[in-house]
Design a protein around this motif. Structure first.
Motif, PDB file in Angstrom:
ATOM      1  N   ASP A  65      -1.531   5.906 -11.053  1.00 26.35           N
ATOM      2  CA  ASP A  65      -2.462   5.621  -9.987  1.00 26.35           C
ATOM      3  C   ASP A  65      -2.696   3.842 -10.277  1.00 26.35           C
ATOM      4  O   ASP A  65      -3.697   3.539 -10.360  1.00 26.35           O
ATOM      5  CB  ASP A  65      -3.933   6.132 -10.256  1.00 26.35           C
ATOM      6  CG  ASP A  65      -4.603   6.072  -8.984  1.00 26.35           C
ATOM      7  OD1 ASP A  65      -4.291   5.736  -7.961  1.00 26.35           O
ATOM      8  OD2 ASP A  65      -5.930   6.677  -9.100  1.00 26.35           O
ATOM      9  N   GLY A 122       3.086   7.067  -3.452  1.00 31.95           N
ATOM     10  CA  GLY A 122       3.819   6.273  -2.825  1.00 31.95           C
ATOM     11  C   GLY A 122       5.122   6.299  -3.225  1.00 31.95           C
ATOM     12  O   GLY A 122       5.555   6.963  -4.060  1.00 31.95           O
ATOM     13  N   ASN A 132       0.878  -1.164   0.109  1.00 28.81           N
ATOM     14  CA  ASN A 132      -0.231  -0.108  -0.019  1.00 28.81           C
ATOM     15  C   ASN A 132       0.899   1.066  -0.054  1.00 28.81           C
ATOM     16  O   ASN A 132       0.821   2.154  -0.633  1.00 28.81           O
ATOM     17  CB  ASN A 132      -1.060  -0.187   1.188  1.00 28.81           C
ATOM     18  CG  ASN A 132      -2.284   0.166   0.793  1.00 28.81           C
ATOM     19  OD1 ASN A 132      -2.865   0.984   0.190  1.00 28.81           O
ATOM     20  ND2 ASN A 132      -3.435  -0.333   1.427  1.00 28.81           N
ATOM     21  N   ARG A 161       0.535   3.277  -3.695  1.00 32.55           N
ATOM     22  CA  ARG A 161      -0.415   4.234  -3.823  1.00 32.55           C
ATOM     23  C   ARG A 161       0.081   5.456  -4.539  1.00 32.55           C
ATOM     24  O   ARG A 161       1.471   5.532  -4.776  1.00 32.55           O
ATOM     25  CB  ARG A 161      -0.617   4.603  -2.322  1.00 32.55           C
ATOM     26  CG  ARG A 161       0.538   5.374  -1.448  1.00 32.55           C
ATOM     27  CD  ARG A 161      -0.135   5.643  -0.045  1.00 32.55           C
ATOM     28  NE  ARG A 161       1.161   6.161   0.799  1.00 32.55           N
ATOM     29  CZ  ARG A 161       1.123   6.171   1.937  1.00 32.55           C
ATOM     30  NH1 ARG A 161       0.247   5.750   2.757  1.00 32.55           N
ATOM     31  NH2 ARG A 161       2.131   6.927   2.523  1.00 32.55           N
ATOM     32  N   TYR A 162      -0.925   6.382  -4.619  1.00 31.92           N
ATOM     33  CA  TYR A 162      -0.242   7.430  -5.661  1.00 31.92           C
ATOM     34  C   TYR A 162       0.662   8.234  -5.359  1.00 31.92           C
ATOM     35  O   TYR A 162       1.711   8.605  -6.165  1.00 31.92           O
ATOM     36  CB  TYR A 162      -1.367   8.327  -6.269  1.00 31.92           C
ATOM     37  CG  TYR A 162      -1.438   9.276  -7.082  1.00 31.92           C
ATOM     38  CD1 TYR A 162      -1.559   8.869  -8.501  1.00 31.92           C
ATOM     39  CD2 TYR A 162      -1.012  10.643  -6.993  1.00 31.92           C
ATOM     40  CE1 TYR A 162      -1.322   9.525  -9.648  1.00 31.92           C
ATOM     41  CE2 TYR A 162      -0.902  11.554  -8.042  1.00 31.92           C
ATOM     42  CZ  TYR A 162      -1.006  11.083  -9.430  1.00 31.92           C
ATOM     43  OH  TYR A 162      -0.675  11.996 -10.542  1.00 31.92           O
ATOM     44  N   LEU A 199      -3.279   1.722  -7.995  1.00 33.18           N
ATOM     45  CA  LEU A 199      -4.350   1.032  -7.244  1.00 33.18           C
ATOM     46  C   LEU A 199      -5.915   1.720  -7.304  1.00 33.18           C
ATOM     47  O   LEU A 199      -6.943   1.056  -6.797  1.00 33.18           O
ATOM     48  CB  LEU A 199      -4.145   0.980  -5.681  1.00 33.18           C
ATOM     49  CG  LEU A 199      -2.905   0.304  -5.213  1.00 33.18           C
ATOM     50  CD1 LEU A 199      -2.569   0.252  -3.677  1.00 33.18           C
ATOM     51  CD2 LEU A 199      -2.891  -1.193  -5.746  1.00 33.18           C
ATOM     52  N   GLY A 200      -5.743   2.767  -8.292  1.00 36.64           N
ATOM     53  CA  GLY A 200      -6.983   3.531  -8.510  1.00 36.64           C
ATOM     54  C   GLY A 200      -7.426   3.108  -9.798  1.00 36.64           C
ATOM     55  O   GLY A 200      -8.630   3.542 -10.160  1.00 36.64           O
ATOM     56  N   THR A 221      -6.711  -3.416  -1.555  1.00 36.43           N
ATOM     57  CA  THR A 221      -7.495  -2.665  -2.561  1.00 36.43           C
ATOM     58  C   THR A 221      -8.918  -2.596  -1.985  1.00 36.43           C
ATOM     59  O   THR A 221      -9.664  -1.917  -2.615  1.00 36.43           O
ATOM     60  CB  THR A 221      -7.597  -3.637  -3.782  1.00 36.43           C
ATOM     61  OG1 THR A 221      -8.107  -4.738  -3.808  1.00 36.43           O
ATOM     62  CG2 THR A 221      -6.047  -3.728  -4.539  1.00 36.43           C
TER      63      THR A 221
END
Length: 288
Positions: free
Chosen positions: A143, A128, A121, A125-126, A145-146, A232
């Motif tokens: 992104d 990260g 995570n 993440r963005y 995980l987005g 997620t």
């Protein structure tokens, strides 16, 4: 009399294992099957609804998405088997630092899904560390995980990283049992290293390959809940939702135990079907 006495002793030894399987496996399975024909909140207000839960599954978009995600996951299984085999071969060949690589590959297997999910995570993440590294070399942040496609790819990659170490060890154990006489005979006959691996070592490793394939299939279908929950949460949308996570959603959040049980029964039947096909293939190869 001696035979009867031995049979009774054998039954006494087997009975605890049979009792554990019946209590913790067969009874929950039977209860889940009966529950799948009911509706209610599981607090005593359940009523029999027949096949309504199963009919609802045919029009449930979230369930359909979870099946599609499962098919995508199963399509990557050759990677889950061949990558550990390749790494095991390299270590078995005696590459420098082989013992270190063996420990490094196995290390993720001792970490819990919560720890692994938390680590990645932070990485994915963005804002990260991975995007920070990309920005440092002039690459635009992603992104991970987005977005649906990248989120599912990341989930698969992280699960592979977390589990392939055990397969590496299994393959290395299998490689150590290959007859050195067969290998030497092939070498004396003029076989090249690639031919030895393809025609001698891999056929001898076939039972190990099939075992790893079966275990990996079961694992990816039943042991990814913790990682999905932390990494997620099934999203974005249902992009990383698998049936086991959807079961928890229906039971834990929607409070629909009957519907969750119906999903679990479909998952069980699917897994049983896959196991049957794989066992038939293994049996056919063993008799070939």
């Amino acid at each position: 009399m001696a035979n009867r006495s031995e049979q009774r002793i054998a039954i006494l030894f087997v009975l605890p294992a049979v009792a554990l399987v019946a209590i913790f496996r067969m009874f929950p399975l039977a209860w889940g099957f009966l529950l799948s024909f009911t509706s209610g909140d599981g607090a005593g207000g359940a009523k029999f609804v027949g096949l309504d839960n199963y009919r609802a599954l045919t029009t449930d978009a979230a369930f359909h998405d979870s099946l599609i995600n499962t098919l995508i996951l199963l399509a990557t299984l050759p990677i889950w088997v061949m990558l550990p085999l390749l790494l095991a071969i390299l270590i078995h060949q005696g590459v420098p630092g082989g013992k270190l690589f063996r420990a490094v590959y196995f290390f993720p297997a001792v970490l819990s899904a919560v720890i692994i999910g938390s680590i990645f995570n932070v990485v994915l993440r963005y804002d990260g560390s991975l995007n920070a590294a990309l920005k440092s070399v002039g690459i635009e942040a992603v992104d991970w995980l987005g977005q649906g496609a990248t989120a599912l790819a990341c989930l698969i990659a992280v699960q592979l990283w977390a589990t392939f170490g055990m397969s590496v060890l299994i393959f290395m154990a299998g490689l150590s049992t290959v007859s050195s006489e067969l290998v030497e005979a092939a070498r004396l006959d003029g076989a090249k290293p690639a031919q030895i691996w393809w025609h001698v070592i891999l056929p001898a490793m076939r039972p190990i390959l099939e075992f790893v394939a079966v275990v990996t299939t079961i694992g990816v279908l039943t042991s990814m809940f913790g990682l999905i929950y932390v990494l997620t949460a099934g999203g974005p949308g249902t992009a990383t939702t698998l049936p086991e996570f959807l079961i928890w959603m229906e039971q834990g959040k929607m409070n629909r135990p009957g519907y969750a049980a119906a999903i679990s029964m479909v998952l069980f039947v699917g897994m049983a079907g896959l196991a049957y096909v794989q066992i038939r293939i293994m049996s056919r190869n063993a008799n070939a």
